[in-house]
Design a protein around this motif. Structure first.
Motif, PDB file in Angstrom:
ATOM      1  N   VAL A  84       0.987  -1.151  -0.008  1.00 20.50           N
ATOM      2  CA  VAL A  84       0.265  -0.394  -0.131  1.00 20.50           C
ATOM      3  C   VAL A  84       1.098   1.442   0.029  1.00 20.50           C
ATOM      4  N   ASN A  85       0.976   1.582  -1.096  1.00 21.63           N
ATOM      5  CA  ASN A  85       1.324   3.193  -1.207  1.00 21.63           C
ATOM      6  C   ASN A  85       0.395   4.653  -0.867  1.00 21.63           C
ATOM      7  N   LEU A  86       1.651   5.728  -1.306  1.00 23.08           N
ATOM      8  CA  LEU A  86       0.310   6.619  -0.967  1.00 23.08           C
ATOM      9  C   LEU A  86      -1.020   6.480  -1.896  1.00 23.08           C
ATOM     10  N   THR A  87      -0.529   6.164  -3.007  1.00 27.19           N
ATOM     11  CA  THR A  87      -2.674   6.403  -3.793  1.00 27.19           C
ATOM     12  C   THR A  87      -3.270   4.817  -4.723  1.00 27.19           C
ATOM     13  N   THR A  88      -1.782   4.549  -4.058  1.00 27.99           N
ATOM     14  CA  THR A  88      -2.420   2.773  -4.881  1.00 27.99           C
ATOM     15  C   THR A  88      -1.768   1.461  -4.094  1.00 27.99           C
ATOM     16  N   LYS A  89      -2.821   0.520  -4.171  1.00 26.23           N
ATOM     17  CA  LYS A  89      -2.265  -0.782  -3.377  1.00 26.23           C
ATOM     18  C   LYS A  89      -1.967  -2.369  -5.243  1.00 26.23           C
ATOM     19  N   ARG A  90      -1.208  -2.779  -4.288  1.00 27.31           N
ATOM     20  CA  ARG A  90      -0.746  -3.885  -5.511  1.00 27.31           C
ATOM     21  C   ARG A  90      -0.705  -5.075  -4.345  1.00 27.31           C
ATOM     22  N   ARG A  91      -1.326  -5.905  -5.080  1.00 29.03           N
ATOM     23  CA  ARG A  91      -0.861  -7.436  -4.723  1.00 29.03           C
ATOM     24  C   ARG A  91      -0.246  -8.474  -5.032  1.00 29.03           C
ATOM     25  N   LEU A  92       0.633  -9.383  -4.935  1.00 29.55           N
ATOM     26  CA  LEU A  92       1.615  -9.645  -5.263  1.00 29.55           C
ATOM     27  C   LEU A  92       1.656 -11.275  -4.981  1.00 29.55           C
ATOM     28  N   GLU A  93       1.912 -12.020  -5.782  1.00 30.22           N
ATOM     29  CA  GLU A  93       2.518 -13.207  -4.753  1.00 30.22           C
ATOM     30  C   GLU A  93       3.545 -13.773  -5.208  1.00 30.22           C
TER      31      GLU A  93
END
Length: 154
Positions: A84-93
Motif C-alpha cells: 500500500v503506497n500513497l495512492t495505490t495498492k498492489r497485491r503480489l504473490e
C-alpha cells in the motif's frame, strides 16, 4: 543466505511493516493542525459563517494530505504481499518477488518483480527509524526467500 537461515529469520505471518514513528508524527501534526485552525476559526469574531467554514475546510484538506502520507504499509501473509503506497495498492504473490532491496541512500525498499519491473514499497523507509527499516527489510527478504523465488541483495 541459505534457505534454512531465511526461514529461521522470517517472522510469523501475517505481519505488517509500516514506518510507525513517521506515521505517529504525521497523524499527530495533522490532528494538532486541524484543532488549531478550527479553534482559531471559531474564536475570530469578525469572521462570517462562510469564512469559518472555509477555515475548517482548509484544515480538513491539510490534515487529509498528512493522513494520505501516513498510509504506506506492506502486509505479508501466507498468500503473498500487499503493498500500500500513497495512492495505490498492489497485491503480489510470493513467486512474483525476486529480490527485496534496501541499499544505502534508498528512500524506501524496492521489490524487483518477475515481470522485470521494480515496485517501491514505501511502508519500509529508513528516514526516521533506520535500524527498524533495515530489520523490516531483512524480515521481508527472508520471507520472500523462504516462500518464493527471491534472491539476496543488499
Amino acid at each position: 543466505m541459505s534457505e534454512s537461515a531465511a526461514r529461521a529469520e522470517a517472522p510469523a505471518l501475517p505481519v505488517t511493516f509500516r514506518p510507525t514513528r513517521t506515521r505517529a508524527v504525521l497523524l499527530g501534526v495533522g490532528l494538532a493542525m486541524f484543532t488549531t485552525i478550527t479553534v482559531i476559526a471559531l474564536m475570530l469574531e469578525r469572521l462570517s459563517t462562510g469564512e469559518r467554514i472555509s477555515f475548517v475546510f482548509t484544515a480538513v484538506l491539510l490534515s487529509s494530505v498528512l493522513v494520505l502520507l501516513s498510509r504506506p504499509k506492506v502486509v505479508a501473509d501466507d498468500g503473498g504481499v500487499t503493498v500500500v503506497n500513497l495512492t495505490t495498492k498492489r497485491r503480489l504473490e510470493w513467486a512474483q518477488i525476486l529480490r527485496v532491496n534496501l541499499r544505502p541512500g534508498d528512500p524506501w525498499v524496492f521489490l524487483d518483480l518477475s515481470d522485470g519491473t521494480s515496485l517501491p514499497a514505501l511502508g519500509i523507509q529508513p528516514g526516521v527509524a533506520r535500524q527498524q527499516a533495515v530489520a523490516d527489510a531483512r524480515a521481508l527478504r527472508a520471507l520472500a526467500e523462504s516462500r518464493g523465488t527471491g534472491a539476496h541483495d543488499n
